[in-house]
Design an enzyme around this catalytic site. Sequence first.
Site, PDB file in Angstrom:
ATOM      1  N   HIS A 158       0.859  -1.187   0.000  1.00  0.00           N
ATOM      2  CA  HIS A 158       0.000   0.000   0.000  1.00  0.00           C
ATOM      3  C   HIS A 158       0.897   1.240   0.000  1.00  0.00           C
ATOM      4  O   HIS A 158       0.826   2.062   0.914  1.00  0.00           O
ATOM      5  CB  HIS A 158      -0.943   0.037   1.215  1.00  0.00           C
ATOM      6  CG  HIS A 158      -2.019  -1.008   1.173  1.00  0.00           C
ATOM      7  ND1 HIS A 158      -2.650  -1.481   2.295  1.00  0.00           N
ATOM      8  CD2 HIS A 158      -2.591  -1.648   0.132  1.00  0.00           C
ATOM      9  CE1 HIS A 158      -3.547  -2.381   1.950  1.00  0.00           C
ATOM     10  NE2 HIS A 158      -3.538  -2.492   0.638  1.00  0.00           N
TER      11      HIS A 158
ATOM     12  N   HIS B   3     -11.911  -8.802  -6.765  1.00  0.00           N
ATOM     13  CA  HIS B   3     -11.556  -7.532  -6.113  1.00  0.00           C
ATOM     14  C   HIS B   3     -10.667  -6.763  -7.088  1.00  0.00           C
ATOM     15  O   HIS B   3      -9.841  -7.363  -7.777  1.00  0.00           O
ATOM     16  CB  HIS B   3     -10.813  -7.899  -4.820  1.00  0.00           C
ATOM     17  CG  HIS B   3     -10.203  -6.787  -4.030  1.00  0.00           C
ATOM     18  ND1 HIS B   3     -10.761  -5.533  -3.919  1.00  0.00           N
ATOM     19  CD2 HIS B   3      -9.066  -6.760  -3.260  1.00  0.00           C
ATOM     20  CE1 HIS B   3      -9.992  -4.794  -3.121  1.00  0.00           C
ATOM     21  NE2 HIS B   3      -8.961  -5.506  -2.728  1.00  0.00           N
TER      22      HIS B   3
ATOM     23  N   GLU C 205      -8.454  -4.211  -6.479  1.00  0.00           N
ATOM     24  CA  GLU C 205      -7.216  -3.560  -6.049  1.00  0.00           C
ATOM     25  C   GLU C 205      -6.057  -4.084  -6.891  1.00  0.00           C
ATOM     26  O   GLU C 205      -6.024  -5.250  -7.293  1.00  0.00           O
ATOM     27  CB  GLU C 205      -6.961  -3.795  -4.542  1.00  0.00           C
ATOM     28  CG  GLU C 205      -5.916  -2.822  -4.000  1.00  0.00           C
ATOM     29  CD  GLU C 205      -5.870  -2.739  -2.480  1.00  0.00           C
ATOM     30  OE1 GLU C 205      -6.535  -3.538  -1.795  1.00  0.00           O
ATOM     31  OE2 GLU C 205      -5.145  -1.854  -1.968  1.00  0.00           O
TER      32      GLU C 205
ATOM     33  N   ASP D  13      -3.132  -5.102  -6.654  1.00  0.00           N
ATOM     34  CA  ASP D  13      -2.323  -6.298  -6.390  1.00  0.00           C
ATOM     35  C   ASP D  13      -2.983  -7.569  -6.922  1.00  0.00           C
ATOM     36  O   ASP D  13      -2.330  -8.606  -7.036  1.00  0.00           O
ATOM     37  CB  ASP D  13      -1.975  -6.436  -4.904  1.00  0.00           C
ATOM     38  CG  ASP D  13      -3.166  -6.303  -3.981  1.00  0.00           C
ATOM     39  OD1 ASP D  13      -4.073  -5.507  -4.273  1.00  0.00           O
ATOM     40  OD2 ASP D  13      -3.197  -7.000  -2.955  1.00  0.00           O
TER      41      ASP D  13
ATOM     42  N   HIS E  98     -12.093  -6.229   2.035  1.00  0.00           N
ATOM     43  CA  HIS E  98     -11.999  -4.990   2.770  1.00  0.00           C
ATOM     44  C   HIS E  98     -12.328  -3.757   1.930  1.00  0.00           C
ATOM     45  O   HIS E  98     -12.187  -2.628   2.403  1.00  0.00           O
ATOM     46  CB  HIS E  98     -10.572  -4.830   3.334  1.00  0.00           C
ATOM     47  CG  HIS E  98      -9.522  -4.624   2.257  1.00  0.00           C
ATOM     48  ND1 HIS E  98      -8.627  -3.599   2.293  1.00  0.00           N
ATOM     49  CD2 HIS E  98      -9.260  -5.272   1.114  1.00  0.00           C
ATOM     50  CE1 HIS E  98      -7.824  -3.638   1.236  1.00  0.00           C
ATOM     51  NE2 HIS E  98      -8.200  -4.659   0.515  1.00  0.00           N
TER      52      HIS E  98
ATOM     53  N   ASP F 209      -9.074 -11.033  -0.355  1.00  0.00           N
ATOM     54  CA  ASP F 209      -8.104 -10.680   0.691  1.00  0.00           C
ATOM     55  C   ASP F 209      -8.413 -11.342   2.042  1.00  0.00           C
ATOM     56  O   ASP F 209      -7.507 -11.526   2.867  1.00  0.00           O
ATOM     57  CB  ASP F 209      -8.091  -9.163   0.902  1.00  0.00           C
ATOM     58  CG  ASP F 209      -7.319  -8.427  -0.183  1.00  0.00           C
ATOM     59  OD1 ASP F 209      -6.231  -8.885  -0.555  1.00  0.00           O
ATOM     60  OD2 ASP F 209      -7.822  -7.396  -0.664  1.00  0.00           O
TER      61      ASP F 209
ATOM     62  N   TYR G 126      -2.178  -8.503   9.621  1.00  0.00           N
ATOM     63  CA  TYR G 126      -2.951  -8.233   8.396  1.00  0.00           C
ATOM     64  C   TYR G 126      -4.386  -7.848   8.780  1.00  0.00           C
ATOM     65  O   TYR G 126      -4.936  -6.856   8.291  1.00  0.00           O
ATOM     66  CB  TYR G 126      -2.915  -9.526   7.591  1.00  0.00           C
ATOM     67  CG  TYR G 126      -3.599  -9.610   6.253  1.00  0.00           C
ATOM     68  CD1 TYR G 126      -2.854  -9.521   5.078  1.00  0.00           C
ATOM     69  CD2 TYR G 126      -4.952  -9.880   6.140  1.00  0.00           C
ATOM     70  CE1 TYR G 126      -3.454  -9.680   3.839  1.00  0.00           C
ATOM     71  CE2 TYR G 126      -5.555 -10.038   4.909  1.00  0.00           C
ATOM     72  CZ  TYR G 126      -4.807  -9.938   3.761  1.00  0.00           C
ATOM     73  OH  TYR G 126      -5.385 -10.104   2.542  1.00  0.00           O
TER      74      TYR G 126
ATOM     75  N   HIS H   6      -3.654 -13.829  -0.672  1.00  0.00           N
ATOM     76  CA  HIS H   6      -2.306 -13.596  -0.138  1.00  0.00           C
ATOM     77  C   HIS H   6      -1.965 -14.719   0.840  1.00  0.00           C
ATOM     78  O   HIS H   6      -2.809 -15.120   1.652  1.00  0.00           O
ATOM     79  CB  HIS H   6      -2.226 -12.290   0.663  1.00  0.00           C
ATOM     80  CG  HIS H   6      -2.473 -11.047  -0.141  1.00  0.00           C
ATOM     81  ND1 HIS H   6      -1.585 -10.560  -1.063  1.00  0.00           N
ATOM     82  CD2 HIS H   6      -3.506 -10.182  -0.127  1.00  0.00           C
ATOM     83  CE1 HIS H   6      -2.064  -9.441  -1.591  1.00  0.00           C
ATOM     84  NE2 HIS H   6      -3.232  -9.187  -1.049  1.00  0.00           N
TER      85      HIS H   6
HETATM   86 FE1  FEO Z   1      -7.230  -5.427  -1.300  1.00  0.00          FE
HETATM   87 FE2  FEO Z   1      -4.767  -7.696  -1.687  1.00  0.00          FE
HETATM   88  O1  FEO Z   1      -5.824  -6.238  -2.119  1.00  0.00           O
END
Ligand code: FEO
Length: 398
Positions: free
Chosen positions: A24, A80, A82, A84, A147, A166, A194, A227
């Site tokens: 981030h 998602h 985001e 990543d 999230h 996530d 996390y 992850h």
């Molecule tokens: Fe919310 Fe692993 O990205």
Amino acid sequence: MKDVKVKNNVSMLAKIDWELRHFHGEELSTHKGSSYNAFLIQEEKTVLIDTVWKPFAKEFVDALSRKVDLSKIDFIVANHSEVDHSGSFPELMRHIPDTPIYCTASCERFMRAQYHQNWNFKTVRTGDKLPVGNGKELVFIEASMLHWPDTMFTYLTGDNILFSSDAFGQHFASEMVWADKVDYNVMITEAIKYYANIVGPFGPFVIKKIQELQALNVPVDIICPDHGVLWRENPLQIVETYAKWANQYKENRIAILYSTMWNGTHIMAENIAKGIQEADPTVDVQIINLAHNDKNDVITEVFRSKGILLGSATANNNMLGEAAAMLCEIKALKFRGKKAAAFGSYGWSGEAPKLLSEGLKDAGFEVVADPLRASWQPDEAACAQCREFGANFAKAFA
Ligand code: FEO
């Protein structure tokens, strides 16, 4: 790129990022690296679930194309948006621009805003299903605020796999793939960090989503987060752990966080700790100089603690910068059900403890004592006052 079988015709294609130390931007420390996990289902239909972070896009698409003819991918699921997890879309979609992308309406909006491409989005809602052949289907479950607003989970029937985006993940690089194959204490330390730093503010959504999942009453054999390692041995253990963390989690710990200038506030912190320990030797007290500790590790400690004491010297009629920054962080993370108090030494005007106390109240902590001040270097009487302050704080939990 790591390519491993998850179950039957499901495999994981993951970038294990051993190098990552901040995520981030520079906001989140990742002492143990991370991984970006994408999944491939090869039933009668070929389905890709998520991708990996943009720096690894070329490596990912090359590996994917060695595994499967890209033109044979029937559809993609984006749990998602985001970067990543979506960061390889531009590279991938250059090859297969018309392939449908199934995602939530927010995910489509966010993907369009990030990549400015008119890809073939198909929006889905909770309960929507998509057959993948051989009697199996994908079931979509919106998981807004776990999230991000766009997040969803995808469940594969037949194999009973929950692809959880996530949620239930860890920033934890490992070649071992499975949670039951790694050092549990190291992994769960990363999982709690996390949760505390990323998922924590959304506790009420976590509780609601877990209740919804439990009401579906479907078998879950494997949980695949995007992850870290995957859960297959009693996979619901991490769901139960999330339920615990989401419910105003606290251990028998008190964290004393402080920012000191000429050591006076540090001396106060040590004496407060002594007072806590004298009043209740069972409490695990942590004395944390905010200037010397990683911000995200401190936040994790606040998350684990039943109470915190926040201290700062006064300079320029205000608290020191590290204390101000921590106050800002813990307010944003919406901790609830924790007690707090403020303290600090001063030379001239001594505003910091009062400002900290007000800040803690504003951040949602239950402030159980008036702020404690000590002038200049605490003398024996001031140290005794600190010990009494600590003892009274410990007794506030009785
Ligand atoms: Fe919310 Fe692993 O990205």
